[in-house]
Design a protein around this motif. Structure first.
Motif, PDB file in Angstrom:
ATOM      1  N   MET A   1      -1.749 -11.090   0.553  1.00 34.07           N
ATOM      2  CA  MET A   1      -1.863 -12.368   1.265  1.00 34.07           C
ATOM      3  C   MET A   1      -1.168 -12.310   2.622  1.00 34.07           C
ATOM      4  O   MET A   1      -1.683 -12.799   3.625  1.00 34.07           O
ATOM      5  N   ARG A   2       0.015 -11.721   2.635  1.00 30.90           N
ATOM      6  CA  ARG A   2       0.776 -11.638   3.879  1.00 30.90           C
ATOM      7  C   ARG A   2      -0.007 -10.897   4.965  1.00 30.90           C
ATOM      8  O   ARG A   2      -0.025 -11.309   6.131  1.00 30.90           O
ATOM      9  N   GLU A   3      -0.662  -9.801   4.560  1.00 28.14           N
ATOM     10  CA  GLU A   3      -1.407  -9.016   5.545  1.00 28.14           C
ATOM     11  C   GLU A   3      -2.584  -9.806   6.114  1.00 28.14           C
ATOM     12  O   GLU A   3      -2.887  -9.720   7.319  1.00 28.14           O
ATOM     13  N   GLN A   4      -3.259 -10.589   5.267  1.00 32.70           N
ATOM     14  CA  GLN A   4      -4.390 -11.390   5.742  1.00 32.70           C
ATOM     15  C   GLN A   4      -3.932 -12.487   6.703  1.00 32.70           C
ATOM     16  O   GLN A   4      -4.602 -12.760   7.703  1.00 32.70           O
ATOM     17  N   LEU A   5      -2.810 -13.106   6.406  1.00 33.15           N
ATOM     18  CA  LEU A   5      -2.279 -14.134   7.311  1.00 33.15           C
ATOM     19  C   LEU A   5      -1.853 -13.516   8.636  1.00 33.15           C
ATOM     20  O   LEU A   5      -2.077 -14.102   9.701  1.00 33.15           O
ATOM     21  N   GLN A   6      -1.250 -12.336   8.578  1.00 32.78           N
ATOM     22  CA  GLN A   6      -0.844 -11.666   9.805  1.00 32.78           C
ATOM     23  C   GLN A   6      -2.057 -11.327  10.671  1.00 32.78           C
ATOM     24  O   GLN A   6      -2.034 -11.504  11.892  1.00 32.78           O
ATOM     25  N   GLU A   7      -3.126 -10.868  10.029  1.00 25.58           N
ATOM     26  CA  GLU A   7      -4.356 -10.568  10.772  1.00 25.58           C
ATOM     27  C   GLU A   7      -4.929 -11.827  11.421  1.00 25.58           C
ATOM     28  O   GLU A   7      -5.388 -11.801  12.566  1.00 25.58           O
TER      29      GLU A   7
END
Length: 293
Positions: A1-7
């Motif tokens: 989830m964190r990676e998707q929000l960062q993207e």
């Protein structure tokens, strides 16, 4: 989830400085409104940065999850021959299904039910006189110091905009009076406060009506405001004001840039046309603080 929000945040930052956004699947209307507003004023965002911070994760049923997070946006704005840094904290919620991001939106605190409070009209003693000098520099310094944090000497509210502005005005020398009557004067003490201190609509009523202590004169246009003055916002145009800001700078056209709480902001253009709470029916009140000097 964190990676998707960062993207997602990286794509929003790219949109801030890109000239081609509308065809993007990650098109953000709020950023486009900000850019369009700046372009009309001969300005542009020349650099942007975002820092995200996850507040909570709610693992629901049927493989659904909800993430509440904050994003600190920094926009380096060029307006004619002037450069300034605008900052804003967005409170957002993202929805995931089976670990895949399906929705992301900013939380609009002003869309929630409004507190049913009214300022009672008080009978003032015409012989009472409270002499004070309003120090605009100190008010602005306080606004800058606490724009994205909360002074522990005061109570804090979920919708904190007017409380923050009252603190700024008090730091500038505005005298408290009226305690302990919540419908009288303007004050916060002993874990209690007047409506005019903490409720946007009550402050809007109090400032021009007060004849002693903190008071203000309504003017017709934002150009007339000085540093340390106040703008009140009725987002829906229904006559009940929702939000309050303080003028902390002027842009190259001499128009106010403001600081605010609830959606914590600094050096934001006064009109709020890029706000999630903005509607075409918005109304404004412009108040310049007066004193006895």
């Amino acid at each position: 989830m964190r990676e998707q929000l960062q993207e997602l945040l990286e794509k929003r930052v790219q949109q801030c400085v890109s000239q081609k956004n509308r065809s993007s699947t990650h098109f953000c209307p709020k950023i486009e409104l900000k850019k369009e507003g700046l372009a009309k004023r001969s300005g542009e965002i020349i650099k942007a940065k975002s820092i995200g911070n996850i507040i909570s994760v709610d693992h629901g049923q049927e493989e659904k999850s909800s993430v509440q997070y904050n994003v600190h946006f920094k926009y380096l704005v060029k307006h004619k021959d002037m450069l300034f840094l605008e900052e804003q904290i967005e409170e957002r919620r993202a929805e995931f299904y089976k670990g895949i991001l399906i929705e992301d939106h900013e939380i609009n605190r002003y869309a929630e039910p409004k507190e049913d409070t009214e300022l009672k009209i008080e009978k003032e003693d015409s012989e009472e006189r409270i002499v004070y000098e309003y120090n605009r520099l100190r008010a602005v310094q306080y606004a800058e110091r606490w724009w994205n944090s909360y002074n522990p000497a005061y109570e804090t509210f979920e919708v904190n905009c007017t409380n923050y502005i009252s603190q700024c005005l008090h730091a500038g020398g505005g005298p408290m009076r009226g305690y302990p009557n919540r419908g009288a004067g303007w004050w916060m003490m002993n874990k209690n406060w007047s409506y005019s201190w903490s409720v946007a609509n009550s402050m809007r009523i109090h400032l021009p009506r007060a004849s002693i202590g903190l008071r203000a004169k309504e003017v017709t246009s934002p150009e007339e405001l000085m540093l340390g003055d106040v703008i009140c916002y009725d987002f829906q145009g229904d006559g009940r004001f929702d939000h309050t800001t303080i003028v902390t700078a002027k842009d190259a056209n001499g128009m106010p840039l403001v600081n605010a709480h609830t959606t914590n902001s600094r050096m934001r253009y006064w009109a709020y046309e890029d706000s999630t709470a903005y509607t075409p029916n918005i109304k404004y009140k412009f108040f310049t603080i007066v004193d006895d000097q």
